[in-house]
Design a protein around this motif. Structure first.
Motif, PDB file in Angstrom:
ATOM      1  N   HIS A 131       0.813  -1.208   0.000  1.00 19.11           N
ATOM      2  CA  HIS A 131       0.000   0.000   0.000  1.00 19.11           C
ATOM      3  C   HIS A 131       0.848   1.260   0.000  1.00 19.11           C
ATOM      4  O   HIS A 131       1.964   1.262   0.503  1.00 19.11           O
ATOM      5  N   TRP A 153       0.615   3.989   1.710  1.00 18.24           N
ATOM      6  CA  TRP A 153       1.054   4.521   3.002  1.00 18.24           C
ATOM      7  C   TRP A 153       2.184   3.699   3.597  1.00 18.24           C
ATOM      8  O   TRP A 153       3.045   4.223   4.296  1.00 18.24           O
ATOM      9  N   ARG A 194      -4.967  15.093   8.621  1.00 22.91           N
ATOM     10  CA  ARG A 194      -4.716  16.311   7.878  1.00 22.91           C
ATOM     11  C   ARG A 194      -3.769  17.238   8.653  1.00 22.91           C
ATOM     12  O   ARG A 194      -3.856  17.370   9.849  1.00 22.91           O
ATOM     13  N   ARG A 228      -3.458  12.577  -4.427  1.00 24.10           N
ATOM     14  CA  ARG A 228      -4.898  12.303  -4.394  1.00 24.10           C
ATOM     15  C   ARG A 228      -5.153  11.050  -3.564  1.00 24.10           C
ATOM     16  O   ARG A 228      -6.085  10.978  -2.761  1.00 24.10           O
ATOM     17  N   ALA A 229      -4.305  10.067  -3.784  1.00 24.39           N
ATOM     18  CA  ALA A 229      -4.439   8.833  -3.020  1.00 24.39           C
ATOM     19  C   ALA A 229      -4.176   9.109  -1.542  1.00 24.39           C
ATOM     20  O   ALA A 229      -4.850   8.562  -0.666  1.00 24.39           O
ATOM     21  N   ARG A 236      -4.845  11.805  -0.020  1.00 27.40           N
ATOM     22  CA  ARG A 236      -6.007  12.494   0.548  1.00 27.40           C
ATOM     23  C   ARG A 236      -7.151  11.537   0.853  1.00 27.40           C
ATOM     24  O   ARG A 236      -7.925  11.767   1.775  1.00 27.40           O
ATOM     25  N   TYR A 237      -7.227  10.475   0.084  1.00 29.73           N
ATOM     26  CA  TYR A 237      -8.256   9.488   0.403  1.00 29.73           C
ATOM     27  C   TYR A 237      -7.987   8.848   1.766  1.00 29.73           C
ATOM     28  O   TYR A 237      -8.885   8.334   2.412  1.00 29.73           O
ATOM     29  N   TYR A 238      -6.759   8.866   2.176  1.00 29.73           N
ATOM     30  CA  TYR A 238      -6.430   8.263   3.465  1.00 29.73           C
ATOM     31  C   TYR A 238      -6.993   9.041   4.649  1.00 29.73           C
ATOM     32  O   TYR A 238      -7.109   8.524   5.743  1.00 29.73           O
ATOM     33  N   TYR A 239      -7.313  10.294   4.414  1.00 32.54           N
ATOM     34  CA  TYR A 239      -7.851  11.074   5.529  1.00 32.54           C
ATOM     35  C   TYR A 239      -9.139  10.465   6.057  1.00 32.54           C
ATOM     36  O   TYR A 239      -9.329  10.299   7.250  1.00 32.54           O
ATOM     37  N   LYS A 240      -9.968  10.133   5.129  1.00 29.73           N
ATOM     38  CA  LYS A 240     -11.260   9.596   5.544  1.00 29.73           C
ATOM     39  C   LYS A 240     -11.097   8.282   6.305  1.00 29.73           C
ATOM     40  O   LYS A 240     -11.806   8.012   7.256  1.00 29.73           O
ATOM     41  N   ARG A 241     -10.132   7.504   5.871  1.00 30.57           N
ATOM     42  CA  ARG A 241      -9.924   6.212   6.525  1.00 30.57           C
ATOM     43  C   ARG A 241      -9.066   6.351   7.774  1.00 30.57           C
ATOM     44  O   ARG A 241      -8.724   5.361   8.421  1.00 30.57           O
ATOM     45  N   LYS A 255      -1.018  12.893  -8.562  1.00 30.17           N
ATOM     46  CA  LYS A 255      -1.870  11.714  -8.463  1.00 30.17           C
ATOM     47  C   LYS A 255      -1.635  10.969  -7.163  1.00 30.17           C
ATOM     48  O   LYS A 255      -2.576  10.485  -6.517  1.00 30.17           O
TER      49      LYS A 255
END
Length: 366
Positions: A270, A272, A340, A327-328, A330-335, A324
DNA sequence: ACATTATTTCCTGTTT
DNA sequence: AAAACAGGAAATAATG
């Protein structure tokens, strides 16, 4: 057809092989070429890949270390009962820092063998990455590199000796380490030394994320006659590419189907984790990223485009960019894998759903 | 065959 | 003005 071309292919292959931990293409084949056609008998018995097969020793888990040890015990027909396995509870990072004496203490005579094999892998990887570095940074074809005076010296001595040797002693070398040290490409001018991590990029500007890296579309690591050619390649400039993840080129998998992979998402797959691993190995990451607050898990991209290129190489996607990649991220913030950190460009923070980055965790191995 | 996950790509708008 | 940041939308690959 002759030398240089072949070498170019060999390196392309080698590089692509290294950046692809799962698909094992025996490097022996390539090495044999380097060693002049076929003067070495291939120890072909590599139908199955050990868990440590595709990674740099630094990153081996405890289990991988054990497997590696077992492999050598077997190989050397060593009497394992003489080994105190309770002392083998270490990960690759720790293993790499053992002195020969320590290893001898634990493994007896086998300790020396283990030490030698281990450092063979490590040193060869360093040299390989040096060359890869040149290829990338200077945007030279490998032919050019090998025609270049200084480079060819290095290249040759290294191909002849180390590669040949390592091949004969350890058929499994095909590490994924390259993703860390492979594209350490420093500036666009300083070719001096990089593989072993010497220069500390003096430029840790505050907001200049995109430095040195050559135009992403210019990176031509993969030569065109090997199945990697037609792979999308991001015609970023001209026509529009299709959306979404680039399609996989599925040829090139002819008979290697017998080696079925059992583990679905191996460690380090992954984004991260990839980022974390770069952070965790400052000695290899050559100023790609740094901790802003080690305790809190706050980190910063120093060479954002370089990291993106590395990530792209790991995923076999030459058109990866920081935009790009981010962007990926930033998707980690929600998870809640990341938190942030606003106001600070190129700065992120690990969140509660990430792991393996805290000092304690690192010390207790992975 | 279908659903889900983890990106990757693209885009428009905002902020630094 | 040039990078980053923000997210929505859609596409894709690998898995389940």
């Amino acid at each position: 057809m002759a030398g240089s071309c072949e070498i170019s292919n060999i390196f392309s292959n080698y590089i692509s092989a290294m950046y692809q931990p799962e698909e094992a293409q025996p490097p022996m084949e390539l090495l044999a070429h380097l060693g002049k056609e076929d003067n070495l008998a291939l120890p072909a018995e590599t139908t199955e890949k050990p868990a440590w097969f595709s990674e740099l020793p630094y990153f081996w888990s405890k289990a991988q270390v054990l497997e590696w040890i077992s492999y050598h015990v077997e190989k050397n027909k060593y009497d394992a009962s003489a080994i105190n396995f309770s002392c083998c509870n270490m990960d690759g990072y720790m293993l790499c820092h053992c002195t020969p004496e320590q290893l001898r203490l634990i493994f007896g005579p086998l300790g020396d063998e283990l030490y030698a094999r281990l450092h063979e892998i490590v040193s060869v990887s360093d040299e390989l990455t040096w060359i890869i570095d040149l290829l990338e940074k200077e945007d030279m074809s490998s032919q050019e590199i090998f025609q270049d005076s200084s480079a060819s010296e290095l290249g040759n001595s290294y191909t002849k000796e180390s590669l040949e040797e390592m091949k004969s002693t350890n058929p499994f070398i095909q590490a994924d380490f390259s993703y860390i040290s492979g594209a350490l490409s420093p500036g666009s001018s300083d070719i001096s030394a990089s593989g072993t991590g010497m220069s500390h990029s003096p430029n840790s500007q505050d907001s200049g994320g995109s430095d040195i890296d050559p135009d992403p579309t210019e990176v031509k690591l993969f030569s065109s006659d090997d199945g990697f050619a037609d792979y999308d390649k991001g015609d970023v400039k001209h026509g529009k590419r299709k959306r979404g993840r680039p399609r996989k080129f599925s040829k090139e998998n002819r008979d290697c189907l017998e080696t079925k992979k059992s583990k679905h998402s191996p460690r380090g797959t992954h984004l991260w984790e990839f980022i974390r691993d770069i952070l965790l190995h400052p000695e290899l990451n050559e100023g790609l990223m740094k901790w802003e607050d080690r305790r809190e898990g706050v980190f910063k991209f120093l060479r954002s485009e370089a990291v993106a290129q590395l990530w792209g190489q790991k995923k076999k996607n030459s058109s990866m960019t920081y935009e790009k990649l981010s962007r990926a991220m930033r998707y980690y913030y929600k998870r809640e894998i990341l938190e942030r950190v606003d106001g600070r460009r190129l700065v992120y923070k690990f969140g509660k759903n990430s792991s393996g980055w805290k000092e304690e965790e690192v010390l207790n191995r992975k």
